[in-house]
Design a protein around this motif. Sequence first.
Motif, PDB file in Angstrom:
ATOM      1  N   TYR A 310     -17.137 -49.022  19.244  1.00  0.00           N
ATOM      2  CA  TYR A 310     -16.651 -50.273  18.660  1.00  0.00           C
ATOM      3  C   TYR A 310     -17.289 -50.469  17.284  1.00  0.00           C
ATOM      4  N   SER A 324     -15.292 -46.089  14.886  1.00  0.00           N
ATOM      5  CA  SER A 324     -15.554 -46.266  16.321  1.00  0.00           C
ATOM      6  C   SER A 324     -15.399 -44.954  17.074  1.00  0.00           C
ATOM      7  N   GLU A 352     -12.304 -52.509  15.779  1.00  0.00           N
ATOM      8  CA  GLU A 352     -12.790 -53.883  15.831  1.00  0.00           C
ATOM      9  C   GLU A 352     -12.171 -54.692  16.966  1.00  0.00           C
ATOM     10  N   ASN A 373     -21.378 -56.266  17.835  1.00  0.00           N
ATOM     11  CA  ASN A 373     -20.115 -55.537  17.924  1.00  0.00           C
ATOM     12  C   ASN A 373     -20.212 -54.084  17.478  1.00  0.00           C
TER      13      ASN A 373
END
Length: 383
Positions: A310, A324, A352, A373
């Motif tokens: 991520y 990612s 994202e 994140n």
Amino acid sequence: MQKDYKMKNLTMSKSNNTLLVISSCLPMLLAFNSLANTGTDHIEQGWFIGANLGQSTANIDSDSIWRNLENSGFAVNEINEDTRHLGYKLYTGYTFSRYFALEGGYFDLGNMGFNATTSPVSDYTGNTGLKGWNLDLVGRLPLSANWSVLARVGVTQNKSKTRFSSNGLINTTANNQQSSYTKHKYGLGVQYAISDAFVLRLEAERYRMDDLIGNIGDMDLYSLGLVYRFGGSKTHYVPTAAPDPAPTTRQPAPAIPPALVTTEPAVLVLEDVHFNFDTAELNANTKVILRRHVATLKANPQARIRIAGYTSASGSEAYNQALSERRAESIKTFLVSEGINANRFKTIGFGERNPAQYEAKPSVLRSDAAKANMRGLFEIIVE
């Protein structure tokens, strides 16, 4: 007295109206931009059907026709061309991966022709039409969750019909023909996923053909199409446990038993690991956590592992998707170097999407939410 006449070098080439046709269709694609969060162009496999409608075009070599008529004793006043026609194609296909598909169908590009005004009056006209079947290999490059570019190459089984006519001063019988033959085609395009089921396409294609008297020529089709996908498979990921807070506030993970005794498949969600901004390199803290996971994985050799990467919300969607994927591969590479069999892993990047925390201001690159994140999350399935 009747004169024999045979046309030569009548060829068709790409129309100069490409930009005009594309610019007139593009607003229809952009009108769906408000639906950007409802569809995905990451369908992995599945069948589809579609139809395109647009304009077929050709350029007729009027200069060559003019010269040949004059050489046959006619004074030419003008040559009127009919170089545009309604064209369409119907097709079905199968998507093998997010990058390749096989597509076959039927096409009809309509008729093109000319009329020559001469003295003495000859009423000389000619036209040709092209239709047939095709089989294409289609390559696709996703640009975002909704947009992709297309490139195709294929073979066609053409059926063309050529007819000339005059008032008898020119012998046209020898040039009239109807034939079936194999050629090739190629094209480029873009597509937009309106939803998981429906896709809008804008394409430019060139079809090779035998022209009015048997020379090799081209006809082009500029078209807008709609594709319906039948329940294609794609990878969905739903976290099975709430993610940990950012690395700066995360508490040490509870100890995980080195072995499991179970008769039913079980899913373990191990502690997630985090990355520094805009990098897929493992930091020291991440390696410590992963080495704890290695013990669990070795104690459960029957377990399969899925690793998901991520990113934070800053940056373009396409860049974050690639980042990612690199993060997931970086975790896999490290675990393999620690002695875990590479065949046990599956990696996937979510960019994202599915954030651990909502980023109210993505421009703040190192907020607590952004740090949370920038992670790798993986689960173990034990059978």
